[in-house]
Write a protein that holds these residues in place. Structure first.
Motif, PDB file in Angstrom:
ATOM      1  N   THR A 159       4.477   6.660   2.250  1.00 35.10           N
ATOM      2  CA  THR A 159       5.031   7.396   1.105  1.00 35.10           C
ATOM      3  C   THR A 159       4.019   7.433  -0.040  1.00 35.10           C
ATOM      4  OG1 THR A 159       6.041   5.385   0.214  1.00 35.10           O
ATOM      5  CG2 THR A 159       7.375   6.718   1.714  1.00 35.10           C
ATOM      6  N   GLY A 160       4.261   8.345  -0.978  1.00 35.16           N
ATOM      7  CA  GLY A 160       3.394   8.469  -2.140  1.00 35.16           C
ATOM      8  C   GLY A 160       3.747   7.472  -3.220  1.00 35.16           C
ATOM      9  N   ALA A 161       2.764   7.204  -4.068  1.00 36.76           N
ATOM     10  CA  ALA A 161       2.983   6.219  -5.125  1.00 36.76           C
ATOM     11  C   ALA A 161       4.008   6.698  -6.141  1.00 36.76           C
ATOM     12  CB  ALA A 161       1.660   5.894  -5.821  1.00 36.76           C
ATOM     13  N   LEU A 162       4.056   7.997  -6.419  1.00 37.51           N
ATOM     14  CA  LEU A 162       5.013   8.521  -7.392  1.00 37.51           C
ATOM     15  C   LEU A 162       6.434   8.564  -6.851  1.00 37.51           C
ATOM     16  CD1 LEU A 162       2.998  11.434  -9.049  1.00 37.51           C
ATOM     17  CD2 LEU A 162       3.570   9.210 -10.032  1.00 37.51           C
ATOM     18  N   PRO A 186       0.815  -1.219   0.000  1.00 35.90           N
ATOM     19  CA  PRO A 186       0.000   0.000   0.000  1.00 35.90           C
ATOM     20  C   PRO A 186       0.848   1.268   0.000  1.00 35.90           C
ATOM     21  CG  PRO A 186       0.096  -0.910   2.200  1.00 35.90           C
ATOM     22  CD  PRO A 186       0.821  -1.892   1.313  1.00 35.90           C
ATOM     23  N   THR A 187       0.204   2.382  -0.384  1.00 40.16           N
ATOM     24  CA  THR A 187       0.807   3.717  -0.332  1.00 40.16           C
ATOM     25  C   THR A 187      -0.194   4.664   0.317  1.00 40.16           C
ATOM     26  OG1 THR A 187      -0.036   4.331  -2.524  1.00 40.16           O
ATOM     27  CG2 THR A 187       2.116   3.244  -2.433  1.00 40.16           C
ATOM     28  N   VAL A 188       0.160   5.943   0.363  1.00 38.59           N
ATOM     29  CA  VAL A 188      -0.777   6.931   0.902  1.00 38.59           C
ATOM     30  C   VAL A 188      -1.982   7.109  -0.013  1.00 38.59           C
ATOM     31  CG1 VAL A 188       0.960   8.200   2.208  1.00 38.59           C
ATOM     32  CG2 VAL A 188       0.570   8.775  -0.184  1.00 38.59           C
ATOM     33  N   HIS A 189      -1.869   6.650  -1.263  1.00 37.37           N
ATOM     34  CA  HIS A 189      -2.996   6.645  -2.184  1.00 37.37           C
ATOM     35  C   HIS A 189      -3.554   5.223  -2.224  1.00 37.37           C
ATOM     36  CE1 HIS A 189      -0.104   9.727  -3.659  1.00 37.37           C
ATOM     37  NE2 HIS A 189      -1.192  10.478  -3.647  1.00 37.37           N
ATOM     38  N   PRO A 190      -4.675   4.967  -1.558  1.00 40.15           N
ATOM     39  CA  PRO A 190      -5.171   3.580  -1.476  1.00 40.15           C
ATOM     40  C   PRO A 190      -5.444   2.951  -2.838  1.00 40.15           C
ATOM     41  CG  PRO A 190      -6.340   5.025   0.063  1.00 40.15           C
ATOM     42  CD  PRO A 190      -5.536   5.910  -0.831  1.00 40.15           C
ATOM     43  N   ALA A 200       7.758  -4.434   4.481  1.00 40.41           N
ATOM     44  CA  ALA A 200       7.750  -3.504   3.342  1.00 40.41           C
ATOM     45  C   ALA A 200       6.499  -2.630   3.354  1.00 40.41           C
ATOM     46  CB  ALA A 200       7.838  -4.285   2.036  1.00 40.41           C
ATOM     47  N   SER A 201       5.361  -3.218   3.732  1.00 35.79           N
ATOM     48  CA  SER A 201       4.113  -2.439   3.762  1.00 35.79           C
ATOM     49  C   SER A 201       4.175  -1.334   4.796  1.00 35.79           C
ATOM     50  CB  SER A 201       2.924  -3.360   4.051  1.00 35.79           C
ATOM     51  OG  SER A 201       2.794  -4.346   3.036  1.00 35.79           O
ATOM     52  N   ALA A 202       4.831  -1.589   5.918  1.00 33.83           N
ATOM     53  CA  ALA A 202       4.953  -0.553   6.951  1.00 33.83           C
ATOM     54  C   ALA A 202       5.749   0.648   6.449  1.00 33.83           C
ATOM     55  CB  ALA A 202       5.611  -1.146   8.197  1.00 33.83           C
ATOM     56  N   VAL A 203       6.680   0.423   5.517  1.00 40.19           N
ATOM     57  CA  VAL A 203       7.485   1.529   4.968  1.00 40.19           C
ATOM     58  C   VAL A 203       6.736   2.261   3.858  1.00 40.19           C
ATOM     59  CG1 VAL A 203       9.645   2.107   3.793  1.00 40.19           C
ATOM     60  CG2 VAL A 203       9.639   0.397   5.618  1.00 40.19           C
ATOM     61  N   THR A 204       6.149   1.515   2.916  1.00 34.10           N
ATOM     62  CA  THR A 204       5.512   2.149   1.763  1.00 34.10           C
ATOM     63  C   THR A 204       4.197   2.835   2.118  1.00 34.10           C
ATOM     64  OG1 THR A 204       4.393   0.065   1.219  1.00 34.10           O
ATOM     65  CG2 THR A 204       6.539   0.485   0.203  1.00 34.10           C
ATOM     66  N   ALA A 205       3.552   2.425   3.215  1.00 33.85           N
ATOM     67  CA  ALA A 205       2.270   3.042   3.566  1.00 33.85           C
ATOM     68  C   ALA A 205       2.413   4.506   3.932  1.00 33.85           C
ATOM     69  CB  ALA A 205       1.624   2.270   4.729  1.00 33.85           C
TER      70      ALA A 205
END
Length: 398
Positions: A139-142, A90-94, A132-137
């Motif tokens: 940050t933004g997708a771009l 996941p990212t900040v953009h669900p 990995a999900s804990a880190v990417t959640a």
């Protein structure tokens, strides 16, 4: 202790021992005077050698601890691993997840009892995916390219899973984003920037309207002062401002009026300077007028040019049409009869161009008696001129 250090300490001890002996012999000191001094100075090399030995011992202890820690952190050479790709994180953009690819490694925990190889693989992949999900959640997708470096550091260390079955880590970590999702996110980003710019412009416009309504056009006096500030303070500008006092007063009233704005005879679609008004009055024959209005509407500016020679024939046609439409606004038959009479009136006064214009506009037939003189055109640029007919032509018309 190294050879150089031992040599340095021996040289220093010899110098410190000979110094008091030579000094005592030269000055004639008794032995009991210079001997204690020599013994005290010999303690200096002894203290220095002790410090060197202690420092060497500490360095050796730290080196051994460092090597032991490295042996503990480095995984053993034989360990199971697997390659995974396309894991959604996941990212900040669900709606826009990233795709994770990596090589997952793990070391089974001690003891004979434990999960089988397949389950170990699933537990290791799940452990790496959760980390990995804990880190990417956050940050933004771009920003997936920058996030990939953070994942390399976060997933490169051994960490035990939640149940304690194994220790897992990952190498060759990479993140990717779908091309369509990337285009959508860029479009959304550009739209957000445009919307922010439009909002800033709307706020600027609101501020300008508030300034005009509550300050510049608050009353007639404020409007006059505001207009004076728009140009240089010259005599000509002051005279022009005096000419516009009524218009500024009207503008101030309109700025604070809640009803629909109505045109007044004193208002004009343009503010003129003194020189422009004088030129216009001269072209209109000194009438002192700078605008015509009918029912609150100005005539077509092409009919009455302000800064060019006025076409009076077109102006008479315009007034005649307005009169015809006003007298008979709904009855077409009566309007046609009245237009025919107006055309006859123009013909009687030798205004054939005006008569032809009225007949053409209302689709009226031209009388036969006027067809012979239809090529006689009156030039009324400077005023109406009547063309006299010869006596022979008058007899024929009779």
């Amino acid at each position: 202790m190294t050879y150089e250090e031992k040599t340095l300490l021996g040289t220093l001890a010899g110098v410190l021992l000979l110094a008091p002996v030579l000094l005592g012999l030269a000055l004639g000191w008794p032995v009991w005077a210079w001997l204690p001094l020599a013994l005290v100075l010999l303690t200096i090399p002894a203290l220095l050698g002790r410090g060197i030995l202690q420092r060497r011992a500490q360095q050796q202890i730290r080196q051994e601890m460092r090597e032991k820690q490295q042996r503990t952190e480095d995984p053993p050479t034989p360990h199971p691993s697997c390659e995974v790709s396309g894991l959604r994180v996941p990212t900040v953009h669900p709606e826009y997840p990233l795709l994770l690819s990596a090589n997952v490694h793990w070391i089974p925990g001690p003891g004979a009892a434990g999960p089988g190889p397949e389950r170990q693989r699933a537990i290791a992949v799940e452990s790496v995916h959760d980390r990995a999900s804990a880190v990417t959640a956050e940050t933004g997708a771009l920003d997936h390219e920058i996030t990939a470096h953070r994942l390399q550091a976060a997933l490169g260390t051994l960490r035990q899973d939640g149940e304690g079955y194994l220790q897992a880590w990952a190498t060759d970590v990479s993140l990717s984003l779908g091309e369509q999702d990337a285009e959508r996110l860029r479009a959304l980003s550009e739209a957000a920037k445009d919307e922010e710019l439009r909002q800033r412009r709307r706020d600027q416009e609101r501020g300008l309207r508030e300034y005009l309504a509550e300050d510049a056009l608050k009353d007639a006096g404020s409007a006059v002062v505001w207009w004076l500030a728009q140009g240089e303070m010259t005599k000509q500008h002051l005279e022009e401002t005096l000419e516009l006092v009524d218009s500024l007063d009207r503008l101030s009233q309109l700025a604070h009026s809640s009803g629909p704005a109505r045109s007044t005879p004193s208002s004009s679609s343009r503010w003129w300077t003194t020189s422009e008004r004088t030129s216009a009055e001269t072209e209109l024959g000194g009438a002192g007028q700078h605008g015509f209005e009918f029912d609150g509407q100005n005539p077509d500016p092409g009919i009455l040019p302000i800064n060019d020679q006025a076409d009076r024939s077109a102006l008479r046609i315009y007034f005649a049409k307005h009169m015809i439409e006003t007298v008979h606004p709904e009855d077409e038959h009566q309007r046609a009869l009245f237009a025919d009479r107006v055309a006859d009136m123009f013909t009687t006064h030798r205004m054939l161009r005006e008569a032809a214009g009225i007949r053409a506009h209302y689709s009226l037939s031209e009388p036969a008696e006027n067809s012979r003189s239809s090529d006689t055109v009156v030039d009324d640029a400077a005023g109406p001129q009547h063309t006299r007919e010869s006596p022979a032509e008058g007899d024929e018309s009779r």
